[in-house]
Design an enzyme around this catalytic site. Sequence first.
Site, PDB file in Angstrom:
ATOM      1  CG  ASP A  65      -0.922  -5.619  -2.783  1.00  0.00           C
ATOM      2  OD1 ASP A  65      -0.285  -4.607  -2.278  1.00  0.00           O
ATOM      3  OD2 ASP A  65      -1.439  -6.325  -2.069  1.00  0.00           O
ATOM      4  NE  ARG A  66      -3.152   1.639  -4.814  1.00  0.00           N
ATOM      5  CZ  ARG A  66      -4.495   2.414  -4.799  1.00  0.00           C
ATOM      6  NH1 ARG A  66      -4.813   3.084  -5.736  1.00  0.00           N
ATOM      7  NH2 ARG A  66      -5.349   2.052  -3.827  1.00  0.00           N
TER       8      ARG A  66
END
Length: 224
Positions: free
Chosen positions: A101-102
Amino acid sequence: MMRLNKYIATNFGVSRREADLLIQQGKVMINGAKAEIGQRVEDGDKVTISGKMVAEQKMVYLALNKPVGYVCSRKRQGDTPTIFELLPEKYQSLKNVGRLDRDSSGLILLTNDGDFAFQMTHPKFVKTKIYEVKIDRELEPLHQQMIADFGVQLPDGRSQLGLARISDDNRLEWQVTMSEGRNRQIRRTFEALGYKVVALHRIKFGDYELADLLEGKFTEVQKA
């Protein structure tokens, strides 16, 4: 000769299962004739998928050290950059193997080998992944035992993770080992017990290790 589904997986960047589906849907032609499941491809055969020629290509495998703030998708999400912005043009057709994820960093694999991607991500092949995780407060011994020995119940099932201290005198930073790949599983496991993951960094995926690869950099690797 090569089985058609393997030929498509090797040269079209999909898994053999996806290749079989394309054949069943009637999208695959060999020398102008509709292909069939189990058919083989010989030297000189022309294979097309939905009218597009499938050409033999070199298999490429990349290891990338993903920085925080990048997403594992081909298109930007608002102003958030993607990992493909870290790669030169010749690698833009590759596909990432799984995701981070980011807010997470570390090892991401990219390839044009659909079979390889399938074998690295499908649960039946059990690929171990190792992360360095930092949480917002000291992990209580009871919670450590719950995570490592009994598992924590999440909405999508029980989550059990391998835990080891990175430092003997630090209960904020942990090495987490897992073989599943559920969405944000590590973060959700700690959150279920009242902790927030403030840093998550993947250092190993199957046979591949991040080693001394610098943040934002990539290197070609051999298929294990």
